[in-house]
Design a protein around this motif. Structure first.
Motif, PDB file in Angstrom:
ATOM      1  N   VAL B  32      97.940 106.491   7.939  1.00 25.34           N
ATOM      2  CA  VAL B  32      98.541 107.753   7.520  1.00 25.34           C
ATOM      3  C   VAL B  32      98.335 108.822   8.600  1.00 25.34           C
ATOM      4  O   VAL B  32      97.219 109.082   9.018  1.00 25.34           O
ATOM      5  CB  VAL B  32      97.947 108.211   6.171  1.00 25.34           C
ATOM      6  N   VAL B  33      99.440 109.428   9.009  1.00 26.29           N
ATOM      7  CA  VAL B  33      99.388 110.525   9.975  1.00 26.29           C
ATOM      8  C   VAL B  33      99.408 111.872   9.236  1.00 26.29           C
ATOM      9  O   VAL B  33      98.655 112.775   9.558  1.00 26.29           O
ATOM     10  CB  VAL B  33     100.563 110.433  10.974  1.00 26.29           C
ATOM     11  N   GLN B  34     100.300 111.962   8.264  1.00 28.32           N
ATOM     12  CA  GLN B  34     100.326 113.169   7.440  1.00 28.32           C
ATOM     13  C   GLN B  34     100.576 112.785   5.986  1.00 28.32           C
ATOM     14  O   GLN B  34     101.369 111.900   5.673  1.00 28.32           O
ATOM     15  CB  GLN B  34     101.426 114.132   7.904  1.00 28.32           C
ATOM     16  N   SER B  35      99.889 113.478   5.101  1.00 26.43           N
ATOM     17  CA  SER B  35     100.099 113.326   3.671  1.00 26.43           C
ATOM     18  C   SER B  35     100.108 114.731   3.075  1.00 26.43           C
ATOM     19  O   SER B  35     100.058 115.724   3.822  1.00 26.43           O
ATOM     20  CB  SER B  35      98.974 112.483   3.072  1.00 26.43           C
ATOM     21  N   CYS B  36     100.178 114.821   1.766  1.00 22.52           N
ATOM     22  CA  CYS B  36     100.134 116.154   1.174  1.00 22.52           C
ATOM     23  C   CYS B  36      99.787 116.062  -0.313  1.00 22.52           C
ATOM     24  O   CYS B  36      99.672 114.973  -0.867  1.00 22.52           O
ATOM     25  CB  CYS B  36     101.447 116.902   1.386  1.00 22.52           C
ATOM     26  N   ILE B  37      99.581 117.225  -0.895  1.00 22.84           N
ATOM     27  CA  ILE B  37      99.258 117.310  -2.327  1.00 22.84           C
ATOM     28  C   ILE B  37     100.510 117.780  -3.055  1.00 22.84           C
ATOM     29  O   ILE B  37     101.186 118.709  -2.608  1.00 22.84           O
ATOM     30  CB  ILE B  37      98.083 118.280  -2.573  1.00 22.84           C
ATOM     31  N   CYS B  38     100.809 117.122  -4.172  1.00 26.90           N
ATOM     32  CA  CYS B  38     102.033 117.383  -4.926  1.00 26.90           C
ATOM     33  C   CYS B  38     101.710 118.245  -6.148  1.00 26.90           C
ATOM     34  O   CYS B  38     100.623 118.136  -6.727  1.00 26.90           O
ATOM     35  CB  CYS B  38     102.642 116.063  -5.373  1.00 26.90           C
ATOM     36  N   GLY B  39     102.667 119.060  -6.535  1.00 27.05           N
ATOM     37  CA  GLY B  39     102.510 119.816  -7.779  1.00 27.05           C
ATOM     38  C   GLY B  39     102.205 118.893  -8.943  1.00 27.05           C
ATOM     39  O   GLY B  39     101.445 119.252  -9.859  1.00 27.05           O
ATOM     40  N   SER B  40     102.761 117.681  -8.905  1.00 23.19           N
ATOM     41  CA  SER B  40     102.510 116.753 -10.021  1.00 23.19           C
ATOM     42  C   SER B  40     101.086 116.205  -9.986  1.00 23.19           C
ATOM     43  O   SER B  40     100.566 115.750 -11.008  1.00 23.19           O
ATOM     44  CB  SER B  40     103.525 115.607 -10.011  1.00 23.19           C
ATOM     45  N   ASP B  41     100.427 116.238  -8.809  1.00 22.37           N
ATOM     46  CA  ASP B  41      99.012 115.855  -8.754  1.00 22.37           C
ATOM     47  C   ASP B  41      98.155 116.843  -9.546  1.00 22.37           C
ATOM     48  O   ASP B  41      97.024 116.522  -9.949  1.00 22.37           O
ATOM     49  CB  ASP B  41      98.508 115.830  -7.298  1.00 22.37           C
ATOM     50  N   LEU B  42      98.694 118.046  -9.737  1.00 21.23           N
ATOM     51  CA  LEU B  42      97.911 119.060 -10.461  1.00 21.23           C
ATOM     52  C   LEU B  42      97.829 118.778 -11.956  1.00 21.23           C
ATOM     53  O   LEU B  42      96.963 119.311 -12.637  1.00 21.23           O
ATOM     54  CB  LEU B  42      98.502 120.464 -10.231  1.00 21.23           C
ATOM     55  N   TRP B  43      98.757 117.961 -12.479  1.00 25.17           N
ATOM     56  CA  TRP B  43      98.657 117.635 -13.916  1.00 25.17           C
ATOM     57  C   TRP B  43      97.387 116.838 -14.203  1.00 25.17           C
ATOM     58  O   TRP B  43      96.584 117.260 -15.032  1.00 25.17           O
ATOM     59  CB  TRP B  43      99.914 116.908 -14.418  1.00 25.17           C
ATOM     60  N   PRO B  44      97.147 115.679 -13.521  1.00 26.00           N
ATOM     61  CA  PRO B  44      95.856 115.009 -13.764  1.00 26.00           C
ATOM     62  C   PRO B  44      94.674 115.876 -13.322  1.00 26.00           C
ATOM     63  O   PRO B  44      93.617 115.863 -13.956  1.00 26.00           O
ATOM     64  CB  PRO B  44      95.947 113.718 -12.927  1.00 26.00           C
ATOM     65  N   TYR B  45      94.844 116.637 -12.254  1.00 18.86           N
ATOM     66  CA  TYR B  45      93.752 117.506 -11.793  1.00 18.86           C
ATOM     67  C   TYR B  45      93.391 118.528 -12.871  1.00 18.86           C
ATOM     68  O   TYR B  45      92.256 118.986 -12.951  1.00 18.86           O
ATOM     69  CB  TYR B  45      94.170 118.225 -10.510  1.00 18.86           C
ATOM     70  N   GLY B  46      94.362 118.857 -13.718  1.00 17.85           N
ATOM     71  CA  GLY B  46      94.095 119.832 -14.772  1.00 17.85           C
ATOM     72  C   GLY B  46      93.646 119.220 -16.081  1.00 17.85           C
ATOM     73  O   GLY B  46      93.035 119.900 -16.911  1.00 17.85           O
ATOM     74  N   SER B  47      93.923 117.913 -16.284  1.00 26.10           N
ATOM     75  CA  SER B  47      93.731 117.402 -17.646  1.00 26.10           C
ATOM     76  C   SER B  47      93.168 115.987 -17.748  1.00 26.10           C
ATOM     77  O   SER B  47      92.912 115.513 -18.857  1.00 26.10           O
ATOM     78  CB  SER B  47      95.074 117.429 -18.382  1.00 26.10           C
ATOM     79  N   LYS B  48      92.969 115.292 -16.638  1.00 26.12           N
ATOM     80  CA  LYS B  48      92.555 113.890 -16.722  1.00 26.12           C
ATOM     81  C   LYS B  48      91.177 113.760 -17.376  1.00 26.12           C
ATOM     82  O   LYS B  48      90.249 114.497 -17.047  1.00 26.12           O
ATOM     83  CB  LYS B  48      92.533 113.283 -15.316  1.00 26.12           C
ATOM     84  N   GLU B  49      91.070 112.814 -18.287  1.00 26.47           N
ATOM     85  CA  GLU B  49      89.767 112.514 -18.908  1.00 26.47           C
ATOM     86  C   GLU B  49      88.799 112.007 -17.839  1.00 26.47           C
ATOM     87  O   GLU B  49      89.195 111.225 -16.975  1.00 26.47           O
ATOM     88  CB  GLU B  49      89.935 111.402 -19.965  1.00 26.47           C
ATOM     89  N   PRO B  50      87.535 112.422 -17.902  1.00 28.19           N
ATOM     90  CA  PRO B  50      86.562 111.915 -16.927  1.00 28.19           C
ATOM     91  C   PRO B  50      86.438 110.399 -17.040  1.00 28.19           C
ATOM     92  O   PRO B  50      86.544 109.842 -18.129  1.00 28.19           O
ATOM     93  CB  PRO B  50      85.248 112.582 -17.349  1.00 28.19           C
ATOM     94  N   SER B  51      86.249 109.758 -15.881  1.00 29.45           N
ATOM     95  CA  SER B  51      86.118 108.305 -15.868  1.00 29.45           C
ATOM     96  C   SER B  51      85.065 107.927 -14.828  1.00 29.45           C
ATOM     97  O   SER B  51      84.983 108.553 -13.779  1.00 29.45           O
ATOM     98  CB  SER B  51      87.472 107.677 -15.508  1.00 29.45           C
ATOM     99  N   PRO B  52      84.255 106.913 -15.133  1.00 30.51           N
ATOM    100  CA  PRO B  52      83.251 106.503 -14.143  1.00 30.51           C
ATOM    101  C   PRO B  52      83.878 105.838 -12.921  1.00 30.51           C
ATOM    102  O   PRO B  52      83.306 105.844 -11.840  1.00 30.51           O
ATOM    103  CB  PRO B  52      82.378 105.510 -14.917  1.00 30.51           C
ATOM    104  N   THR B  53      85.080 105.260 -13.115  1.00 29.58           N
ATOM    105  CA  THR B  53      85.764 104.667 -11.967  1.00 29.58           C
ATOM    106  C   THR B  53      86.886 105.608 -11.531  1.00 29.58           C
ATOM    107  O   THR B  53      87.769 105.936 -12.301  1.00 29.58           O
ATOM    108  CB  THR B  53      86.393 103.306 -12.327  1.00 29.58           C
ATOM    109  N   GLY B  54      86.804 106.018 -10.314  1.00 27.60           N
ATOM    110  CA  GLY B  54      87.836 106.920  -9.805  1.00 27.60           C
ATOM    111  C   GLY B  54      89.158 106.203  -9.618  1.00 27.60           C
ATOM    112  O   GLY B  54      89.217 104.967  -9.544  1.00 27.60           O
ATOM    113  N   ALA B  55      90.221 106.972  -9.542  1.00 21.18           N
ATOM    114  CA  ALA B  55      91.553 106.421  -9.265  1.00 21.18           C
ATOM    115  C   ALA B  55      92.052 107.030  -7.966  1.00 21.18           C
ATOM    116  O   ALA B  55      91.879 108.220  -7.708  1.00 21.18           O
ATOM    117  CB  ALA B  55      92.505 106.741 -10.408  1.00 21.18           C
TER     118      ALA B  55
END
Lengths: 344, 344
Positions: B32-55
């Motif tokens: 990867v040379v360039q990536s970015c953060i998406c507005g849709s990434d903010l949905w799990p960032y705002g509401s994802k249930e905690p989990s011991p295994t990351g995704a």
């Protein structure tokens, strides 16, 4: 004159009402030769609150022009005309776009201010824009088929057109009422390759096959959905014509439409919302349709009816006079009649 | 290698993970040379249930091909490529129709089985179908703009295309996030005559004006609706591009669309249903859109980006390395950053 009024659910009466007269220079008075009862008339017939003042009802009719206001052009006394199920000036910006149902100077038949179609005569506002002359005489055997241009055939056509049905499209039609059967005919006329009709009344689906349905699915709910999916390699069809208006029907539509496909709905919705969650979002399903601007379609559909290529009038299973209208409603409600023709 | 994982709402971590390797003959490995953060990434960032295994997370990236499976065609080691935000074989029946998001053999980046875009490298399934070669070098100043083809620009384009935007159309764009601004650019590119942007962040709507918005409506709710109606002679616009995904946004869309018009939605819906009652039925409003098949659009949009006609990369207001990704999420959540570019 005599006309049909609705006083509440199940309460249809035939009464003496004032004869229509010209009130605006753009009016015409039309003597009704044929009218009919619409599936959408069954919604108030099933649920309208009782009222001491009846409301005039009926929005499909053809008849003979008897009087003309001074500003009406393009029509003469004695012309046989068909009226679309809303009236419109046919000149405003929406009418010019073929959306006469949103006419800035249009409106609906019946109620407490205007005549309805299920009567002996109708005052027609915006007559020049609304009425379409029919090149046959009032004793023509084509009249029932021509009457369907007023609403039911035009509505089926609107459903197929807005769904994007064309040559080679596959289609699921939901509902074997008169609108569903007309949607089958319209889809076939537009070249649809495969037409799956979902309906459980064999006499009706048999007529649907005659109109062009290639497959009939009599099952409902999950079973019906499964059956359509089986018939389509698990994918569903690219277009779905929802001709019922009830929540289970629109839910079935979402379940049988192919990813990227289009649902068109012309059944007057008895629901407030539709599924639009992340799952449908991922599938790129389009929901279109709405009330049909019949006025936009009459000239286009007319030739196929006049030359007998299409016989949409076959949806009329029963004929009554005005006195028979209350029984006609009951027969349609009980599904003993598919659609009832009224000869006042 | 190092990559971004999400463990729950607000819990983004950068961790050491296994280097990607070829697992299927149709795979490629891309650095990867360039990536970015998406507005849709903010949905799990705002509401994802905690989990011991990351995704693993991130679905937008461009980079250099480092390894190729034996069945991959059309690509070489060293090629600079961009990946659309879902992977697909680009040959199945859906892909052939341009609906790669419904690919029969495709899927999403990240999660617990696959690499995400916000990392040092990615194993790319269905590499021949998924990756698009870019005719520039990895130090090109065009890279941020080319990266937007992966999702955000293609998504704005999908919104405008499915709404039917073309020369002379009038458009309301709801939302001044990166997708909304890209929808403005896409609508302008397709020839839209008037583009009303609804958004209340002046720095963003200023960029929207630069991208082609002719009017900005900063008011929200009833006031915003009233303002759009004022600007459109009371009618609303023929097309509405809903680029938020929240219920008030889709309700606003129905309120500002012209009768007979089309709403396209590309904001990942955080609602379950949409209004579809008799009132909307009478107005013949179409609802379309959905997740964007970016793969279908990259070749079409590429020339305008390569020759500098369009500079969609201007939506990136901040740049971080991998260690800066957690702060990047926070900055986007707090609306301090419009969209964050990641250089691993």
């Amino acid at each position: 004159m005599r006309a049909t009024l609705i006083y509440g659910a199940g309460d249809i009466r035939i009464e003496e009402v004032p004869d229509p007269t010209i009130q605006q220079p753009t009016d015409a008075v039309v003597r009704v030769v044929q009218s009919c009862i619409c599936g959408s008339d069954l919604w108030p017939y099933g649920s309208k609150e009782p009222s001491p003042t009846g409301a005039r009802i009926g929005h499909e009719f053809l008849g003979v022009v008897e009087e003309l206001g001074s500003e009406v052009t393009g029509l003469r006394r004695g012309d046989l005309v068909v009226a679309p199920f809303v009236w419109s000036d046919n000149t405003c910006e929406f009418c010019q776009e073929g959306l006469q149902t949103s006419c800035l100077h249009g409106g609906s038949w019946g109620g407490t201010e205007l005549d309805g179609g299920q009567g002996e005569a109708v005052r027609v506002p915006q007559a020049s824009g609304t009425l379409v002359k029919l090149p046959v005489s009032e004793d023509s055997a084509l009249l029932p088929s021509l009457l369907t241009l007023s609403d039911v055939f035009s509505t089926g056509h609107h459903c197929a057109v807005t769904a994007g049905v064309n040559a080679g499209t596959d289609v699921t039609v939901i509902g074997d009422g008169a609108v569903g059967l007309m949607a089958v005919m319209a889809a076939k006329r537009l070249g649809a390759e495969r037409i799956i009709l979902m309906g459980r009344h064999k006499d009706r689906t048999d007529l649907g096959r005659e109109f062009g349905a290639s497959d009939v699915v009599a099952e409902r709910g999950a079973e019906g959905i499964e059956r359509v999916r089986e018939l389509t390699g698990g994918r569903g069809t690219r277009t779905v014509l929802e001709c019922v208006g009830l929540r289970p029907a629109i839910e079935t539509a979402y379940a049988v439409v192919r990813d990227g496909g289009t649902i068109s709905r012309v059944g007057a919705p008895q629901y407030g919302e539709v599924p639009a969650d992340f799952g449908t979002f991922l599938r790129n399903v389009t929901l279109t349709g709405g009330v049909a601007p019949a006025r936009a379609y009459i000239e286009e559909l007319l030739p196929d009816v006049l030359d007998g290529t299409l016989q949409p009038g076959k949806v009329f299973t029963d004929t009554v006079d005005l006195d028979g209208v209350p029984a006609g409603y009951e027969a349609m409600k009980d599904r003993k009649a598919l659609k009832v023709l009224v000869k006042p």
